[in-house]
Design a protein around this motif. Structure first.
Motif, PDB file in Angstrom:
ATOM      1  N   LYS A  25       1.035  11.993   2.582  1.00 47.46           N
ATOM      2  CA  LYS A  25       1.740  12.661   3.312  1.00 47.46           C
ATOM      3  C   LYS A  25       1.605  13.999   2.645  1.00 47.46           C
ATOM      4  CE  LYS A  25       2.637   9.696   7.369  1.00 47.46           C
ATOM      5  NZ  LYS A  25       3.424   9.353   8.095  1.00 47.46           N
ATOM      6  N   GLU A  85       0.425   6.044   1.230  1.00 44.18           N
ATOM      7  CA  GLU A  85      -0.006   6.509   2.252  1.00 44.18           C
ATOM      8  C   GLU A  85       0.829   8.235   1.234  1.00 44.18           C
ATOM      9  OE1 GLU A  85       0.257   7.241   6.474  1.00 44.18           O
ATOM     10  OE2 GLU A  85       1.317   5.384   5.883  1.00 44.18           O
ATOM     11  N   SER A  89       0.476  -1.082  -0.110  1.00 41.79           N
ATOM     12  CA  SER A  89       0.126   0.106   0.034  1.00 41.79           C
ATOM     13  C   SER A  89       0.954   1.122  -0.151  1.00 41.79           C
ATOM     14  CB  SER A  89      -1.271  -0.019   1.226  1.00 41.79           C
ATOM     15  OG  SER A  89       0.027  -0.521   2.103  1.00 41.79           O
ATOM     16  N   ARG A  93      -4.454   2.528  -1.356  1.00 41.55           N
ATOM     17  CA  ARG A  93      -4.021   3.705  -0.948  1.00 41.55           C
ATOM     18  C   ARG A  93      -4.279   3.364   0.869  1.00 41.55           C
ATOM     19  NH1 ARG A  93      -5.050  10.064  -2.660  1.00 41.55           N
ATOM     20  NH2 ARG A  93      -4.142  10.949  -0.901  1.00 41.55           N
ATOM     21  N   GLU A  94      -3.285   3.859   1.452  1.00 39.74           N
ATOM     22  CA  GLU A  94      -3.425   3.481   3.103  1.00 39.74           C
ATOM     23  C   GLU A  94      -4.681   4.762   3.463  1.00 39.74           C
ATOM     24  OE1 GLU A  94      -0.618   3.595   7.102  1.00 39.74           O
ATOM     25  OE2 GLU A  94      -0.835   1.344   5.458  1.00 39.74           O
TER      26      GLU A  94
END
Length: 143
Positions: A91, A89, A87, A141-142
């Motif tokens: 930020k 993410e 996965s 996508r986390e």
């Protein structure tokens, strides 16, 4: 090629500038003195290549892999196959970006890739565009 971005930091240029100046002064001093020039030259060339390689990096994404490369690409480089990614993410900001392997320059956002083995993080000015490309390639996508 689905995505390509080159990251260059003026801050990294500022950080490496004393290294360039010091190495050049040392090379010149050994040349003028006439002693140890060959030794200094054999140290100067690899260190110069390392400093140049650390000043910038490229992000390249295609259908099979993500390639992260330095300016020259012989020291700073990482290839992540899409099928290895568990996965990812996104930020915002580059300070919160943490992973064991990091390509971290000042930028608008950061992508952290969770994969088998060590996670990889890299900064980018277009985090949502990269997220859209990874989602299109089938990477979850986390939250």
């Amino acid at each position: 090629m689905l995505y390509e971005e080159k990251r260059f930091s003026k801050f990294m240029l500022l950080v490496t500038l004393p290294g360039f100046i010091g190495l050049s002064a040392g090379l010149w001093a050994t040349y003028v003195e006439g002693e140890g020039f060959e030794i200094m030259l054999t140290i100067f060339v690899p260190l110069l290549l390392i400093l140049i390689d650390l000043m910038a990096f490229r992000i390249e994404i295609d259908e099979n892999e993500i390639r992260l490369r330095g300016t020259i690409g012989f020291i700073v480089r990482k290839t992540i196959r899409i099928d290895e990614i568990i996965s990812f993410e996104v930020k915002m900001g580059w300070v919160d970006c943490w992973a064991p392997i990091r390509f971290n320059f000042p930028a608008k956002g950061c992508i952290v890739i969770h994969r088998r083995g060590w996670d990889v993080a890299f900064t980018t000015d277009n985090p949502e565009e990269i997220a859209m490309i990874l989602t299109t390639l089938g990477v979850p996508r986390e939250a």
